[in-house]
Design an enzyme around this catalytic site. Structure first.
Site, mmCIF file in Angstrom:
data_model
loop_
_atom_site.group_PDB
_atom_site.id
_atom_site.type_symbol
_atom_site.label_atom_id
_atom_site.label_comp_id
_atom_site.label_asym_id
_atom_site.label_seq_id
_atom_site.Cartn_x
_atom_site.Cartn_y
_atom_site.Cartn_z
ATOM 1 N N GLY A 181 2.807 -5.363 7.436
ATOM 2 C CA GLY A 181 1.683 -6.171 6.865
ATOM 3 C C GLY A 181 0.538 -6.454 7.795
ATOM 4 O O GLY A 181 0.217 -6.005 8.770
ATOM 5 N N ASN B 261 0.890 -1.227 -0.021
ATOM 6 C CA ASN B 261 -0.054 0.180 0.004
ATOM 7 C C ASN B 261 0.912 1.331 0.049
ATOM 8 O O ASN B 261 0.546 2.424 -0.393
ATOM 9 C CB ASN B 261 -1.226 0.086 1.054
ATOM 10 C CG ASN B 261 -0.573 -0.109 2.633
ATOM 11 O OD1 ASN B 261 0.623 -0.544 2.605
ATOM 12 N ND2 ASN B 261 -1.126 0.011 3.637
ATOM 13 N N LYS C 99 12.622 -7.317 1.219
ATOM 14 C CA LYS C 99 11.712 -8.137 0.514
ATOM 15 C C LYS C 99 10.405 -7.343 0.117
ATOM 16 O O LYS C 99 9.381 -7.305 1.085
ATOM 17 C CB LYS C 99 11.494 -9.163 0.984
ATOM 18 C CG LYS C 99 10.942 -10.680 0.097
ATOM 19 C CD LYS C 99 9.730 -10.679 -0.400
ATOM 20 C CE LYS C 99 8.720 -10.262 0.338
ATOM 21 N NZ LYS C 99 7.402 -10.088 -0.406
ATOM 22 N N PRO C 100 10.286 -6.562 -0.931
ATOM 23 C CA PRO C 100 9.138 -5.698 -1.122
ATOM 24 C C PRO C 100 7.984 -6.539 -1.635
ATOM 25 O O PRO C 100 8.141 -7.855 -1.859
ATOM 26 C CB PRO C 100 9.439 -4.831 -2.364
ATOM 27 C CG PRO C 100 10.569 -5.547 -3.020
ATOM 28 C CD PRO C 100 11.211 -6.487 -2.042
ATOM 29 N N ALA C 101 6.827 -6.155 -1.343
ATOM 30 C CA ALA C 101 5.545 -6.902 -1.964
ATOM 31 C C ALA C 101 5.429 -7.076 -3.070
ATOM 32 O O ALA C 101 6.029 -6.321 -4.267
ATOM 33 C CB ALA C 101 4.077 -6.047 -1.532
ATOM 34 N N CYS D 142 -3.233 1.325 6.958
ATOM 35 C CA CYS D 142 -3.519 0.610 8.208
ATOM 36 C C CYS D 142 -3.952 1.603 9.063
ATOM 37 O O CYS D 142 -4.668 1.198 10.162
ATOM 38 C CB CYS D 142 -2.213 0.219 8.555
ATOM 39 S SG CYS D 142 -0.776 1.407 8.795
ATOM 40 N N GLU E 47 -10.729 -5.175 8.861
ATOM 41 C CA GLU E 47 -10.168 -3.949 8.246
ATOM 42 C C GLU E 47 -10.965 -4.056 7.056
ATOM 43 O O GLU E 47 -10.958 -4.889 6.299
ATOM 44 C CB GLU E 47 -8.614 -4.500 8.165
ATOM 45 C CG GLU E 47 -7.676 -3.400 8.736
ATOM 46 C CD GLU E 47 -6.434 -3.641 8.213
ATOM 47 O OE1 GLU E 47 -5.949 -4.798 7.866
ATOM 48 O OE2 GLU E 47 -5.389 -2.700 8.184
ATOM 49 N N GLU F 161 4.519 -3.872 12.511
ATOM 50 C CA GLU F 161 3.468 -3.035 11.922
ATOM 51 C C GLU F 161 2.424 -3.621 11.346
ATOM 52 O O GLU F 161 2.447 -3.986 10.197
ATOM 53 C CB GLU F 161 4.030 -2.112 11.254
ATOM 54 C CG GLU F 161 5.219 -1.334 11.879
ATOM 55 C CD GLU F 161 4.981 -0.166 13.048
ATOM 56 O OE1 GLU F 161 3.827 0.162 12.925
ATOM 57 O OE2 GLU F 161 5.789 0.335 13.641
ATOM 58 N N SER G 226 0.379 10.448 11.011
ATOM 59 C CA SER G 226 1.634 10.085 10.478
ATOM 60 C C SER G 226 2.653 10.945 10.337
ATOM 61 O O SER G 226 2.130 12.274 9.744
ATOM 62 C CB SER G 226 1.755 9.211 8.999
ATOM 63 O OG SER G 226 0.899 8.354 9.072
HETATM 64 P P1 NAD Z 1 0.365 -9.001 3.804
HETATM 65 O O1 NAD Z 1 0.421 -9.398 5.135
HETATM 66 O O2 NAD Z 1 -0.578 -10.069 2.888
HETATM 67 O O3 NAD Z 1 1.839 -8.927 3.214
HETATM 68 C C1 NAD Z 1 2.762 -8.176 3.714
HETATM 69 C C2 NAD Z 1 3.992 -8.641 3.083
HETATM 70 O O4 NAD Z 1 4.298 -9.795 3.528
HETATM 71 C C3 NAD Z 1 3.986 -8.808 1.583
HETATM 72 O O5 NAD Z 1 5.501 -8.395 1.198
HETATM 73 C C4 NAD Z 1 3.762 -10.292 1.284
HETATM 74 O O6 NAD Z 1 4.704 -10.697 0.221
HETATM 75 C C5 NAD Z 1 4.597 -10.650 2.449
HETATM 76 N N1 NAD Z 1 3.978 -12.109 3.067
HETATM 77 C C6 NAD Z 1 2.866 -12.605 2.927
HETATM 78 N N2 NAD Z 1 2.839 -13.649 3.477
HETATM 79 C C7 NAD Z 1 4.006 -14.177 4.091
HETATM 80 C C8 NAD Z 1 4.484 -15.376 4.610
HETATM 81 N N3 NAD Z 1 3.675 -16.401 4.913
HETATM 82 N N4 NAD Z 1 5.834 -15.207 5.161
HETATM 83 C C9 NAD Z 1 6.580 -14.138 5.002
HETATM 84 N N5 NAD Z 1 6.116 -12.929 3.996
HETATM 85 C C10 NAD Z 1 4.884 -12.962 3.869
HETATM 86 O O7 NAD Z 1 -0.407 -7.528 3.709
HETATM 87 P P2 NAD Z 1 -0.543 -6.535 2.515
HETATM 88 O O8 NAD Z 1 -1.957 -7.011 1.967
HETATM 89 O O9 NAD Z 1 0.678 -6.465 1.779
HETATM 90 O O10 NAD Z 1 -0.764 -5.151 3.294
HETATM 91 C C11 NAD Z 1 -1.948 -4.811 4.015
HETATM 92 C C12 NAD Z 1 -1.823 -4.945 5.481
HETATM 93 O O11 NAD Z 1 -0.776 -4.428 5.821
HETATM 94 C C13 NAD Z 1 -3.118 -4.346 6.344
HETATM 95 O O12 NAD Z 1 -3.378 -5.334 7.173
HETATM 96 C C14 NAD Z 1 -2.681 -3.279 6.716
HETATM 97 O O13 NAD Z 1 -3.110 -2.643 7.962
HETATM 98 C C15 NAD Z 1 -1.121 -3.497 7.020
HETATM 99 N N6 NAD Z 1 -0.169 -2.355 7.131
HETATM 100 C C16 NAD Z 1 0.264 -1.928 8.384
HETATM 101 C C17 NAD Z 1 1.014 -0.818 8.498
HETATM 102 C C18 NAD Z 1 1.520 -0.269 9.953
HETATM 103 O O14 NAD Z 1 2.361 0.652 9.840
HETATM 104 N N7 NAD Z 1 0.954 -1.027 10.948
HETATM 105 C C19 NAD Z 1 1.236 0.035 7.424
HETATM 106 C C20 NAD Z 1 1.122 -0.296 6.280
HETATM 107 C C21 NAD Z 1 0.020 -1.678 5.955
#
Ligand code: NAD
Length: 485
Positions: A236, A159, A182-184, A292, A389, A258, A449
């Site tokens: 994430g 995001n 490791k970016p998304a 988030c 969420e 986070e 933020s």
């Molecule tokens: P996600 O958890 O699906 O993915 C986040 C990252 O983790 C990605 O790089 C993904 O490739 C990786 N990932 C997924 N499964 C994994 C696993 N089993 N092992 C290791 N890595 C893995 O989240 P998303 O959909 O990319 O992002 C949205 C989420 O992130 C929402 O819940 C949001 O609230 C949260 N978020 C939190 C903050 C914060 O600062 N608290 C900021 C931004 C987003």
């Protein structure tokens, strides 16, 4: 120059390991799509576990010398990187808008916010210090030394493709840690461009390694099974965060989490309702609701709920959805088809539970992953939409009749990241800020933020802080030295 020219500087969009761009060991690549029309933007290298180990080898090899480098030198690399990002802000904005979907104006906002972490931590790099004290019983001096924790793994979400990286990379560089990012997989491009910018600013090879992959799970499991990796910082979802915390147990890596949020936006009866609607538009619609910190539940005093809903409905209904790079677009697409389905289902369930649709409510026909800005009034507290969420442009409004009820409703969630309150009463502000189980409380503002502030959550929103004076602490260990005198 354009956003794609920025990317072209990385060559064939490979992995960045030990200061070199290279293909993945398997030679595989994966595609990156434009969420506005589902077309392929380009492809990137698909790293596997052997690539991840090569990145860890490079990070480990660079760690000792990097830790011994002068703090001023590290700070100046960050400062030059900040300047370079700001000089190319339009290009960075275009690139991240392309891969993520947000409008150019929002993307520019992310670039400014994200770059600021480099400026802030360039200033913090030279302010790391230990202490010197006499033991309470006398006879000894007690010293503390701060040291970088060592090689780190950073896993970031889609995001905020730039800012979620710079929040970790900035303090890690300042503290003297090496890292693997490791970016998304949905938005890997901006991080490649950023690696190039940091390298041009003088970051030595091996300090920052970037591994793009379509198999984050295997990659993180392999890296975290290696005792040389000392720290993981993850942004994430909460379910994935829990997997990683469990995974950290064997090698006891230090963790920063986070995670997700379910922010309440509370409007008391004494609030300036128009100002609250202005704040609501920011808290809800920043990043199309895919944040988030996004206001997830509007808790509005029953005496002002109709006025608030009416004004918010007008503002939300007037927003134009469209391609993020087109002039006149207010709201870009959501990240993918699953995101649209999930938001649509939450809205359908809320209406089924008895909520009234004030505006919006559906997804326009494709192509592209769009959803209409939506306002729902009279959403029952038990409805799924106020307990999960949303991650989309939907504002559910629930009413309350007393301060106690507002506080109880606000805290009735497993999450505890951002929260917002609108009131003109100082005593009420203090009461609410103290009672809220949240890492952050915005008072008469829809935006919390700030790189100079400690960003982070409690409960299922995780632990650790990014930004502020606290941000660099996540990357420092303490050694205590006893000296009898
Ligand atoms: P996600 O958890 O699906 O993915 C986040 C990252 O983790 C990605 O790089 C993904 O490739 C990786 N990932 C997924 N499964 C994994 C696993 N089993 N092992 C290791 N890595 C893995 O989240 P998303 O959909 O990319 O992002 C949205 C989420 O992130 C929402 O819940 C949001 O609230 C949260 N978020 C939190 C903050 C914060 O600062 N608290 C900021 C931004 C987003």
């Amino acid at each position: 120059m354009t956003g794609l020219d920025l990317l072209a500087k990385t060559g064939s969009r490979g992995l960045f390991i030990g200061g070199q761009w290279r293909e993945s060991g398997s030679g595989k690549r994966f595609e990156v799509h434009d969420p506005a029309d589902e077309s392929v933007i380009t492809d990137v290298a698909d790293g596997d576990t052997s690539d991840a180990m090569a990145a860890l080898d490079a990070a480990v090899a660079a760690q000792t010398e990097w830790a011994a480098s002068a703090p001023r030198e590290r700070g100046e690399i960050l400062r030059r990187s900040f300047d370079a990002i700001m000089d190319q802000a339009d290009d960075f904005a275009e690139l991240l808008s392309l891969e993520m979907g947000k409008t150019l104006a929002e993307a520019k906002g992310e670039v400014t916010y994200g770059a600021e972490f480099f400026r802030w931590f360039s200033e913090e790099a030279v302010r790391v210090h230990g202490r010197w004290m006499q033991a309470p019983a006398g006879g000894s001096r007690l010293l503390t030394i701060r040291k970088p924790v060592g090689p780190c793994l950073f896993i970031t979400p889609w995001n905020f493709p730039l800012a979620m990286g710079t929040r970790k990379i900035g303090p890690a560089i300042a503290a003297g840690c090496t890292m693997i990012v490791k970016p998304a997989e949905l938005t890997p491009l901006t991080m490649l461009a950023l690696a190039n910018t940091l390298t041009e600013a003088g970051l030595p090879g091996g300090v920052l390694n970037v591994v793009t992959t379509s198999d984050s799970k295997s990659l993180s499991a392999t890296l975290m099974a290696d005792e040389r990796l000392r720290k993981v910082s993850f942004t994430g979802s909460t379910p994935v965060g829990k997997v990683l915390v469990r995974q950290s147990a064997d090698e006891l890596q230090r963790m920063s989490m986070e995670l997700g949020g379910n922010a309440p936006f509370v409007v008391f009866e004494d609030a300036d309702v128009e100002a609250a609607v202005d704040g609501a538009m920011i808290a809800k619609m920043r990043n199309m609701g895919e944040a988030c910190t996004a206001a997830n539940r509007f808790l509005v005093h029953e005496s002002v709920a109709a006025e608030f809903a009416d004004l918010l409905g007008q503002r939300m209904g007037a927003l134009r959805t469209g391609r993020g790079q087109d002039a006149g677009t207010d709201v870009g697409p959501l990240i993918n088809a699953d995101a649209v389905d999930s938001v649509a289902q939450l809205v359908t369930d809320a209406v089924h539970d008895g909520a009234e649709l004030v505006t919006g409510g559906s997804a326009p026909d494709g192509p592209g992953h769009f959803f209409q800005p939506t306002v729902l009034l009279g959403v029952p507290a038990g409805s799924r939409i106020v307990n999960e969420e949303i991650f989309g442009p939907v504002a559910p409004i629930t009413t309350f009749s007393s301060d106690e009820e507002a506080i109880e409703l606000a805290n009735a969630t497993e999450y505890g990241l951002a929260s917002y309150v609108y009131t003109r009463d100082l005593a009420r502000t203090i009461k609410v800020a103290e009672a809220f189980q949240y890492g952050m409380v915005g008072v008469n503002t829809g935006l919390v933020s700030n790189p100079a502030a400690p960003f982070g959550g409690v409960k299922a929103s995780g632990f650790g802080r990014e930004g502020g004076f606290e941000g660099i602490e996540e990357y420092l260990d303490t050694t205590y030295v006893a000296i009898p005198v």
